[in-house]
Scaffold this motif. Structure first.
Motif, PDB file in Angstrom:
ATOM      1  N   SER A 130       0.784  -1.269   0.106  1.00 34.79           N
ATOM      2  CA  SER A 130       0.081   0.029  -0.023  1.00 34.79           C
ATOM      3  C   SER A 130       0.888   1.345  -0.059  1.00 34.79           C
ATOM      4  O   SER A 130       0.617   2.146  -0.736  1.00 34.79           O
ATOM      5  CB  SER A 130      -0.895   0.078   1.240  1.00 34.79           C
ATOM      6  OG  SER A 130      -1.590  -1.108   1.224  1.00 34.79           O
ATOM      7  N   GLU A 133       2.530   1.486  -3.525  1.00 36.25           N
ATOM      8  CA  GLU A 133       1.850   2.201  -4.472  1.00 36.25           C
ATOM      9  C   GLU A 133       1.359   3.683  -4.338  1.00 36.25           C
ATOM     10  O   GLU A 133       1.135   4.208  -5.412  1.00 36.25           O
ATOM     11  CB  GLU A 133       0.438   1.351  -4.270  1.00 36.25           C
ATOM     12  CG  GLU A 133       0.497  -0.247  -4.932  1.00 36.25           C
ATOM     13  CD  GLU A 133      -0.912  -0.689  -4.515  1.00 36.25           C
ATOM     14  OE1 GLU A 133      -1.811  -0.376  -3.798  1.00 36.25           O
ATOM     15  OE2 GLU A 133      -0.930  -1.958  -5.078  1.00 36.25           O
ATOM     16  N   ALA A 134       1.776   4.253  -3.337  1.00 36.47           N
ATOM     17  CA  ALA A 134       1.630   5.725  -3.152  1.00 36.47           C
ATOM     18  C   ALA A 134       2.838   6.423  -3.123  1.00 36.47           C
ATOM     19  O   ALA A 134       3.135   7.486  -2.635  1.00 36.47           O
ATOM     20  CB  ALA A 134       0.676   6.078  -1.833  1.00 36.47           C
ATOM     21  N   LEU A 137       3.241  10.160  -4.348  1.00 37.07           N
ATOM     22  CA  LEU A 137       2.789  11.054  -3.320  1.00 37.07           C
ATOM     23  C   LEU A 137       3.987  11.342  -2.167  1.00 37.07           C
ATOM     24  O   LEU A 137       4.279  12.585  -1.710  1.00 37.07           O
ATOM     25  CB  LEU A 137       1.618  10.935  -2.543  1.00 37.07           C
ATOM     26  CG  LEU A 137       0.285  10.557  -3.513  1.00 37.07           C
ATOM     27  CD1 LEU A 137      -0.851  10.066  -2.957  1.00 37.07           C
ATOM     28  CD2 LEU A 137      -0.055  12.120  -4.132  1.00 37.07           C
TER      29      LEU A 137
END
Length: 190
Positions: A130, A133-134, A137
């Protein structure tokens, strides 16, 4: 777990048997030179350590602990990978991003191979996957913070007279008068 991820180490795995046929499995850690900064190798050593424990220690635990003890390691492993490997090494420059993305993919693979497949975690959490995947950002946030810190350092640093200069420019405002000619047209009478 933390020892392997925080600093460069070398791992040695040995198996020996005594005269009675009793096997001894040994996993030894030795500090590597401090200039060794191969982050994917740290993940590899973490995987080697967990594979060693899974093969040499976990099968010899009491039956009630054989499943629960490895599961109790899943959250600390995830947390350590994020806090000691990925977060501190998140780059703020574009040139370092490809290597970091490779490291991130390897961390996701370690989560899949060790935590999910070997230790039998349900896989519902997948905290590393998780976070990765970011990563875009996280990178942008880190880059903005780095730029802000550099600007802050420049703003609060003492001014150096040797690096600054002063320019005085006189402002002259001139009014230009543009003459307007008005021509009289002859009047034609009928």
């Amino acid at each position: 777990i933390e020892y392997v991820l925080k600093q460069p180490v070398q791992i040695y795995q040995t198996t020996s048997s005594d005269m009675n046929g009793v096997s001894e499995h040994r996993l030894s850690f030795q500090r590597a030179p401090p200039d060794t900064r191969d982050l994917p190798l740290r993940l590899s050593y973490l995987a080697t350590s967990m594979e060693f424990l899974n093969a040499a220690l976990f099968p010899h635990l009491p039956p009630s602990e054989r499943k629960t003890f490895p599961l109790s390691l899943c959250t600390p492993i995830r947390t350590a990978i994020l806090n000691y490997l990925l977060l501190p090494n998140l780059p703020s420059s574009l040139s370092a991003l490809p290597d970091f993305l490779s490291l991130s993919r390897q961390a996701v693979q370690v989560e899949e191979d060790i935590i999910i497949n070997m230790f039998g975690d349900s896989g519902a959490e997948r905290g590393i996957k998780s976070w990765v995947e970011a990563v875009g950002l996280h990178y942008e946030r880190n880059r903005r913070a780095d730029i802000l810190n550099k600007a802050r350092a420049i703003a609060i640093s003492a001014s150096d007279e040797g690096k600054s200069f002063r320019v005085e420019v006189p402002l002259i405002i001139e009014e230009k008068v543009i003459p307007i000619q008005v021509e009289d047209e002859p009047v034609v009478q009928n």
